[in-house]
Design a protein around this motif. Structure first.
Motif, PDB file in Angstrom:
ATOM      1  N   ILE A  10       0.861  -1.198   0.000  1.00  0.00           N
ATOM      2  CA  ILE A  10       0.000   0.000   0.000  1.00  0.00           C
ATOM      3  C   ILE A  10       0.891   1.241   0.000  1.00  0.00           C
ATOM      4  N   PRO A  11       1.094   1.850  -1.176  1.00  0.00           N
ATOM      5  CA  PRO A  11       1.884   3.088  -1.224  1.00  0.00           C
ATOM      6  C   PRO A  11       1.215   4.186  -0.390  1.00  0.00           C
ATOM      7  N   ASP A  12       2.001   5.162   0.035  1.00  0.00           N
ATOM      8  CA  ASP A  12       1.487   6.240   0.888  1.00  0.00           C
ATOM      9  C   ASP A  12       0.324   6.993   0.256  1.00  0.00           C
ATOM     10  N   ASP A  13       0.407   7.253  -1.060  1.00  0.00           N
ATOM     11  CA  ASP A  13      -0.681   8.004  -1.704  1.00  0.00           C
ATOM     12  C   ASP A  13      -1.986   7.204  -1.697  1.00  0.00           C
ATOM     13  N   ALA A  14      -1.903   5.883  -1.868  1.00  0.00           N
ATOM     14  CA  ALA A  14      -3.103   5.045  -1.824  1.00  0.00           C
ATOM     15  C   ALA A  14      -3.640   4.972  -0.397  1.00  0.00           C
ATOM     16  N   ARG A  15      -2.748   4.858   0.568  1.00  0.00           N
ATOM     17  CA  ARG A  15      -3.159   4.824   1.974  1.00  0.00           C
ATOM     18  C   ARG A  15      -3.895   6.121   2.331  1.00  0.00           C
ATOM     19  N   GLU A  16      -3.372   7.233   1.863  1.00  0.00           N
ATOM     20  CA  GLU A  16      -4.004   8.537   2.112  1.00  0.00           C
ATOM     21  C   GLU A  16      -5.379   8.602   1.440  1.00  0.00           C
ATOM     22  N   ARG A  17      -5.460   8.147   0.199  1.00  0.00           N
ATOM     23  CA  ARG A  17      -6.734   8.166  -0.529  1.00  0.00           C
ATOM     24  C   ARG A  17      -7.790   7.346   0.197  1.00  0.00           C
ATOM     25  N   ILE A  18      -7.400   6.182   0.677  1.00  0.00           N
ATOM     26  CA  ILE A  18      -8.339   5.318   1.393  1.00  0.00           C
ATOM     27  C   ILE A  18      -8.726   5.943   2.729  1.00  0.00           C
ATOM     28  N   SER A  19      -7.741   6.432   3.460  1.00  0.00           N
ATOM     29  CA  SER A  19      -7.984   6.978   4.806  1.00  0.00           C
ATOM     30  C   SER A  19      -8.837   8.238   4.807  1.00  0.00           C
ATOM     31  N   THR A  20      -8.766   9.009   3.735  1.00  0.00           N
ATOM     32  CA  THR A  20      -9.504  10.280   3.709  1.00  0.00           C
ATOM     33  C   THR A  20     -10.823  10.211   2.955  1.00  0.00           C
ATOM     34  N   CYS A  21     -11.129   9.056   2.383  1.00  0.00           N
ATOM     35  CA  CYS A  21     -12.391   8.921   1.650  1.00  0.00           C
ATOM     36  C   CYS A  21     -13.554   8.935   2.645  1.00  0.00           C
ATOM     37  N   ALA A  22     -14.575   9.718   2.346  1.00  0.00           N
ATOM     38  CA  ALA A  22     -15.747   9.822   3.218  1.00  0.00           C
ATOM     39  C   ALA A  22     -17.001   9.245   2.563  1.00  0.00           C
ATOM     40  N   ASP A  23     -16.874   8.773   1.336  1.00  0.00           N
ATOM     41  CA  ASP A  23     -18.014   8.235   0.598  1.00  0.00           C
ATOM     42  C   ASP A  23     -18.205   6.761   0.973  1.00  0.00           C
ATOM     43  N   LEU A  24     -19.264   6.473   1.721  1.00  0.00           N
ATOM     44  CA  LEU A  24     -19.486   5.119   2.215  1.00  0.00           C
ATOM     45  C   LEU A  24     -19.720   4.116   1.086  1.00  0.00           C
ATOM     46  N   ASP A  25     -20.327   4.539  -0.007  1.00  0.00           N
ATOM     47  CA  ASP A  25     -20.544   3.639  -1.140  1.00  0.00           C
ATOM     48  C   ASP A  25     -19.219   3.248  -1.782  1.00  0.00           C
ATOM     49  N   VAL A  26     -18.347   4.218  -1.960  1.00  0.00           N
ATOM     50  CA  VAL A  26     -17.027   3.948  -2.543  1.00  0.00           C
ATOM     51  C   VAL A  26     -16.232   3.033  -1.619  1.00  0.00           C
ATOM     52  N   LEU A  27     -16.260   3.339  -0.330  1.00  0.00           N
ATOM     53  CA  LEU A  27     -15.533   2.509   0.632  1.00  0.00           C
ATOM     54  C   LEU A  27     -16.051   1.070   0.645  1.00  0.00           C
ATOM     55  N   ALA A  28     -17.354   0.891   0.540  1.00  0.00           N
ATOM     56  CA  ALA A  28     -17.935  -0.457   0.501  1.00  0.00           C
ATOM     57  C   ALA A  28     -17.460  -1.205  -0.750  1.00  0.00           C
ATOM     58  N   ARG A  29     -17.413  -0.496  -1.875  1.00  0.00           N
ATOM     59  CA  ARG A  29     -16.937  -1.107  -3.119  1.00  0.00           C
ATOM     60  C   ARG A  29     -15.468  -1.506  -2.983  1.00  0.00           C
ATOM     61  N   TRP A  30     -14.652  -0.618  -2.398  1.00  0.00           N
ATOM     62  CA  TRP A  30     -13.232  -0.933  -2.202  1.00  0.00           C
ATOM     63  C   TRP A  30     -13.051  -2.104  -1.249  1.00  0.00           C
ATOM     64  N   LEU A  31     -13.850  -2.139  -0.194  1.00  0.00           N
ATOM     65  CA  LEU A  31     -13.740  -3.225   0.777  1.00  0.00           C
ATOM     66  C   LEU A  31     -14.024  -4.572   0.105  1.00  0.00           C
ATOM     67  N   THR A  32     -15.031  -4.611  -0.739  1.00  0.00           N
ATOM     68  CA  THR A  32     -15.339  -5.840  -1.479  1.00  0.00           C
ATOM     69  C   THR A  32     -14.166  -6.232  -2.377  1.00  0.00           C
ATOM     70  N   ARG A  33     -13.561  -5.251  -3.008  1.00  0.00           N
ATOM     71  CA  ARG A  33     -12.447  -5.514  -3.924  1.00  0.00           C
ATOM     72  C   ARG A  33     -11.181  -5.970  -3.204  1.00  0.00           C
ATOM     73  N   THR A  34     -11.072  -5.672  -1.904  1.00  0.00           N
ATOM     74  CA  THR A  34      -9.866  -6.101  -1.184  1.00  0.00           C
ATOM     75  C   THR A  34      -9.736  -7.623  -1.157  1.00  0.00           C
ATOM     76  N   LEU A  35     -10.850  -8.315  -1.301  1.00  0.00           N
ATOM     77  CA  LEU A  35     -10.834  -9.773  -1.231  1.00  0.00           C
ATOM     78  C   LEU A  35     -10.127 -10.419  -2.416  1.00  0.00           C
ATOM     79  N   ASP A  72      -5.977  -2.369  -8.068  1.00  0.00           N
ATOM     80  CA  ASP A  72      -7.200  -3.121  -8.335  1.00  0.00           C
ATOM     81  C   ASP A  72      -8.397  -2.554  -7.583  1.00  0.00           C
ATOM     82  N   LEU A  73      -8.131  -1.938  -6.450  1.00  0.00           N
ATOM     83  CA  LEU A  73      -9.195  -1.306  -5.669  1.00  0.00           C
ATOM     84  C   LEU A  73      -9.830  -0.164  -6.438  1.00  0.00           C
ATOM     85  N   PHE A  74      -8.973   0.598  -7.114  1.00  0.00           N
ATOM     86  CA  PHE A  74      -9.409   1.839  -7.759  1.00  0.00           C
ATOM     87  C   PHE A  74      -9.782   1.657  -9.218  1.00  0.00           C
ATOM     88  N   ALA A  75      -9.877   0.418  -9.695  1.00  0.00           N
ATOM     89  CA  ALA A  75     -10.226   0.155 -11.091  1.00  0.00           C
ATOM     90  C   ALA A  75     -11.570   0.794 -11.429  1.00  0.00           C
TER      91      ALA A  75
END
Length: 125
Positions: free
Chosen positions: A88-113, A120-123
């Motif tokens: 997890i590069p720092d810029d990706a970690r920052e993007r994930i940590s600062t995201c406030a959109d619950l729909d986007v976060l749910a989509r990313w969480l599913t993609r982590t699997l 691949d998360l941000f595709a």
């Protein structure tokens, strides 16, 4: 008007505050009046002043809950990626940590699997 009402005895000012608020009805200026009352006339215990304070408190609680949910999902995303050994590069970690959109976060969480890389998360975004 709120400045004048601040210096007016409560028993005289309260009916004026209520009358003005009710008289404005749904006029756009009514929202400005309500905000002024909430800030400038916070010492009034009138029904409208109490309603405004209750609305502000509820809004603050809802915002706090949404922020907490977003932070929790971001932490879960980072944890799953780390457990799976995904870099997890720092810029990706920052993007994930600062995201406030619950729909986007749910989509990313599913993609982590299935993500092989953090990209691949941000595709498709």
């Amino acid at each position: 008007m709120t400045t004048v009402l601040r210096d007016t005895p409560h028993n005289l000012a309260a009916p004026v505050v209520e009358l003005v608020a009710q008289g404005m009805g749904k006029h756009p200026a009514a929202e400005i009046w309500r905000k002024l009352m909430a800030v400038d006339l916070s010492f009034y215990k009138s029904p409208i002043a109490q309603e405004i304070r209750a609305e502000a408190k509820a809004e603050g609680q809802a915002e706090g809950e949404a922020k907490g949910q977003a932070e929790g999902q971001a932490k879960a995303i980072l944890s799953v990626l780390e457990l799976r050994g995904v870099d997890i590069p720092d810029d990706a970690r920052e993007r994930i940590s600062t995201c406030a959109d619950l729909d986007v976060l749910a989509r990313w969480l599913t993609r982590t699997l299935t993500a092989v890389t953090v990209d691949d998360l941000f595709a498709d975004e």
